[in-house]
Write a protein that holds these residues in place. Structure first.
Motif, PDB file in Angstrom:
ATOM      1  N   THR A  73      -9.140  -4.669 -19.262  1.00 28.23           N
ATOM      2  CA  THR A  73      -7.912  -4.388 -18.254  1.00 28.23           C
ATOM      3  C   THR A  73      -8.456  -4.642 -16.967  1.00 28.23           C
ATOM      4  O   THR A  73      -9.854  -4.816 -16.594  1.00 28.23           O
ATOM      5  CB  THR A  73      -7.753  -3.174 -18.282  1.00 28.23           C
ATOM      6  N   THR A  74      -7.616  -5.121 -15.981  1.00 27.91           N
ATOM      7  CA  THR A  74      -7.860  -5.586 -14.472  1.00 27.91           C
ATOM      8  C   THR A  74      -6.831  -4.576 -14.162  1.00 27.91           C
ATOM      9  O   THR A  74      -6.769  -4.929 -12.692  1.00 27.91           O
ATOM     10  CB  THR A  74      -7.473  -7.149 -14.335  1.00 27.91           C
ATOM     11  N   GLY A  75      -6.376  -3.694 -14.474  1.00 26.66           N
ATOM     12  CA  GLY A  75      -5.349  -2.804 -13.731  1.00 26.66           C
ATOM     13  C   GLY A  75      -5.978  -1.993 -12.723  1.00 26.66           C
ATOM     14  O   GLY A  75      -7.177  -1.437 -12.692  1.00 26.66           O
ATOM     15  N   ALA A  76      -5.300  -1.935 -11.680  1.00 29.08           N
ATOM     16  CA  ALA A  76      -5.674  -1.080 -10.580  1.00 29.08           C
ATOM     17  C   ALA A  76      -5.414   0.428 -10.524  1.00 29.08           C
ATOM     18  O   ALA A  76      -6.049   1.207  -9.904  1.00 29.08           O
ATOM     19  CB  ALA A  76      -5.127  -1.720  -9.266  1.00 29.08           C
ATOM     20  N   THR A  77      -4.314   0.707 -11.542  1.00 28.96           N
ATOM     21  CA  THR A  77      -3.972   2.247 -11.369  1.00 28.96           C
ATOM     22  C   THR A  77      -4.067   2.351 -12.944  1.00 28.96           C
ATOM     23  O   THR A  77      -4.158   1.588 -13.722  1.00 28.96           O
ATOM     24  CB  THR A  77      -2.887   2.760 -10.780  1.00 28.96           C
ATOM     25  N   VAL A  78      -4.347   3.764 -13.381  1.00 28.39           N
ATOM     26  CA  VAL A  78      -3.932   4.444 -14.899  1.00 28.39           C
ATOM     27  C   VAL A  78      -2.936   3.631 -15.284  1.00 28.39           C
ATOM     28  O   VAL A  78      -2.736   3.290 -16.441  1.00 28.39           O
ATOM     29  CB  VAL A  78      -4.031   5.775 -14.641  1.00 28.39           C
ATOM     30  N   GLN A  79      -1.608   3.741 -14.638  1.00 28.62           N
ATOM     31  CA  GLN A  79      -0.509   3.123 -15.121  1.00 28.62           C
ATOM     32  C   GLN A  79      -0.502   1.861 -15.605  1.00 28.62           C
ATOM     33  O   GLN A  79      -0.014   1.349 -16.406  1.00 28.62           O
ATOM     34  CB  GLN A  79       0.640   3.522 -14.182  1.00 28.62           C
ATOM     35  N   GLU A  80      -1.091   0.940 -14.545  1.00 33.40           N
ATOM     36  CA  GLU A  80      -1.181  -0.431 -14.949  1.00 33.40           C
ATOM     37  C   GLU A  80      -1.985  -0.799 -16.049  1.00 33.40           C
ATOM     38  O   GLU A  80      -1.701  -1.605 -16.895  1.00 33.40           O
ATOM     39  CB  GLU A  80      -1.854  -1.305 -13.613  1.00 33.40           C
ATOM     40  N   VAL A  81      -3.126  -0.019 -16.052  1.00 31.08           N
ATOM     41  CA  VAL A  81      -4.052  -0.068 -17.335  1.00 31.08           C
ATOM     42  C   VAL A  81      -3.213   0.169 -18.634  1.00 31.08           C
ATOM     43  O   VAL A  81      -3.197  -0.551 -19.612  1.00 31.08           O
ATOM     44  CB  VAL A  81      -5.150   0.931 -17.360  1.00 31.08           C
ATOM     45  N   LEU A  82      -2.315   1.266 -18.607  1.00 30.22           N
ATOM     46  CA  LEU A  82      -1.635   1.656 -19.844  1.00 30.22           C
ATOM     47  C   LEU A  82      -0.457   0.480 -20.113  1.00 30.22           C
ATOM     48  O   LEU A  82      -0.318   0.288 -21.318  1.00 30.22           O
ATOM     49  CB  LEU A  82      -1.043   2.888 -19.615  1.00 30.22           C
ATOM     50  N   ALA A  83       0.022   0.041 -19.123  1.00 29.78           N
ATOM     51  CA  ALA A  83       1.153  -1.079 -19.402  1.00 29.78           C
ATOM     52  C   ALA A  83       0.175  -2.378 -19.850  1.00 29.78           C
ATOM     53  O   ALA A  83       0.984  -2.957 -20.625  1.00 29.78           O
ATOM     54  CB  ALA A  83       1.661  -1.326 -17.845  1.00 29.78           C
ATOM     55  N   GLN A  84      -0.765  -2.645 -19.496  1.00 26.63           N
ATOM     56  CA  GLN A  84      -1.312  -3.648 -19.879  1.00 26.63           C
ATOM     57  C   GLN A  84      -1.927  -3.625 -21.450  1.00 26.63           C
ATOM     58  O   GLN A  84      -1.799  -4.627 -21.993  1.00 26.63           O
ATOM     59  CB  GLN A  84      -2.662  -4.252 -18.913  1.00 26.63           C
TER      60      GLN A  84
END
Length: 257
Positions: A52-63
Motif C-alpha cells: 500500500t501507499t495509503g497515508a491513513t488507515v482508511q486509505e490503506v483499507l480502500a486500496q
C-alpha cells in the motif's frame, strides 16, 4: 518638434537601450512517488498481506478493497496515519455493540483449622463479587450469526471469601475398626456417587438427607469425599449405639466380616 521627441526617446543609450539579462529558469522540484510498503490485514479474524501507499488507515483499507459494514471496529482508527502501521485489524459487526456490567463470583480461600470438627467449615470473611464491563456484539462466523465478547474491563475486583476447614481425615473411635468397605460394597457397590433408583438415598452408605444432616453432613452425601462419608457413617453407628439394624438392615452384617 518631431526631432525633439525622437531625441528624448533615445536618451540614455547612444545607440539604443540594451535589454536586461534574463535570469536562468530553475528546474522544477522532482516529486517522487510514495514507496509501497507491506501491511498485515486481519479482517474478521482472517489474516492477509497487502502492499500500500495509503497515508491513513482508511486509505490503506480502500486500496486493499476491504468492504466495510455498518458497524466496524478498526484498530488503529480509520483516521490514524498509516506510515508506521504494520498491522490493521477490522471486525465487521452485524449489530451495534452492547455494554453491560457483569458480576464475577469471588474466589474462595480455604484455611485449615484444627479447632473445627472434621470436614466442617466456617466462613471467616464473606466474599464480595467483582464487576466487569463487558461489550458484546453479533458477528458472522462460518456462515452463522454468533454473539462474541469484543471487549471487557475490570471495574471492581472481587474480594475473596475466606473459609476455615476442619481436618480432612478422622475416625469415630472403635467404630473405625469395622469393615466399612464391606458395608459400602453391599449398599452401593462401593460407589460414592451412587443414588438409589427410587431416590432419597445417596452415596457409599445410602444416607437419607435427614440422616446425613443428623451427623453433621451438609449438602448431598454424594458431593462429599469417600473419607467424609465413611466418617459420618461411623458417627451414625456410634450415635445409635451400634444398633446397625435400623440403619442398614440388609447390609449391616458385612461390618463384621
Amino acid at each position: 518638434m518631431v526631432a525633439a521627441a525622437l531625441l528624448v526617446a533615445g536618451c540614455g543609450g547612444g545607440g539604443g537601450a540594451k535589454a536586461a539579462p534574463t535570469a536562468p529558469v530553475a528546474d522544477a522540484p522532482k516529486v517522487s512517488a510514495p514507496t509501497p510498503r507491506k501491511v498485515v490485514l486481519v479482517v474478521d479474524g482472517k489474516r492477509s498481506e497487502t502492499m500500500t501507499t495509503g497515508a491513513t488507515v482508511q486509505e490503506v483499507l480502500a486500496q486493499a478493497k476491504v468492504q466495510m459494514g455498518k458497524h466496524n471496529l478498526v484498530k488503529p482508527p480509520l483516521e490514524a496515519p498509516a506510515a508506521t502501521t504494520k498491522m490493521i485489524k477490522v471486525l465487521r459487526l452485524l449489530s451495534a455493540p452492547v455494554t453491560k456490567n457483569v458480576k464475577t463470583p469471588p474466589p474462595t480461600v480455604k484455611k485449615k483449622s484444627s479447632k473445627l470438627p472434621p470436614w466442617s467449615q466456617k466462613v471467616l470473611r464473606k466474599g464480595k463479587p467483582g464487576i466487569k464491563v463487558v461489550q458484546t456484539a453479533w458477528v458472522k462466523r462460518r456462515g452463522k450469526k454468533v454473539k462474541i465478547i469484543i471487549d471487557q474491563k475490570v471495574k471492581r475486583k472481587p474480594v475473596a471469601e475466606i473459609v476455615a476447614v476442619g481436618p480432612q481425615s478422622a475416625s469415630a473411635g472403635s467404630a473405625a475398626r469395622l469393615n466399612w468397605a464391606g458395608l459400602a460394597k453391599c449398599e452401593s457397590g462401593g460407589n460414592p456417587k451412587a443414588v438409589n433408583s427410587a431416590g432419597g438415598y445417596y452415596g457409599l452408605y445410602q444416607f437419607s438427607l435427614a440422616t446425613w444432616a443428623s451427623v453433621g453432613g451438609t449438602g448431598l452425601p454424594t458431593n462429599a469425599s469417600p473419607a467424609e462419608q465413611t466418617y459420618r457413617a461411623q458417627m451414625l453407628y456410634n450415635k445409635v449405639n451400634g444398633r446397625w439394624q435400623g440403619q442398614w438392615p440388609h447390609c449391616g452384617k458385612f461390618l463384621f466380616t
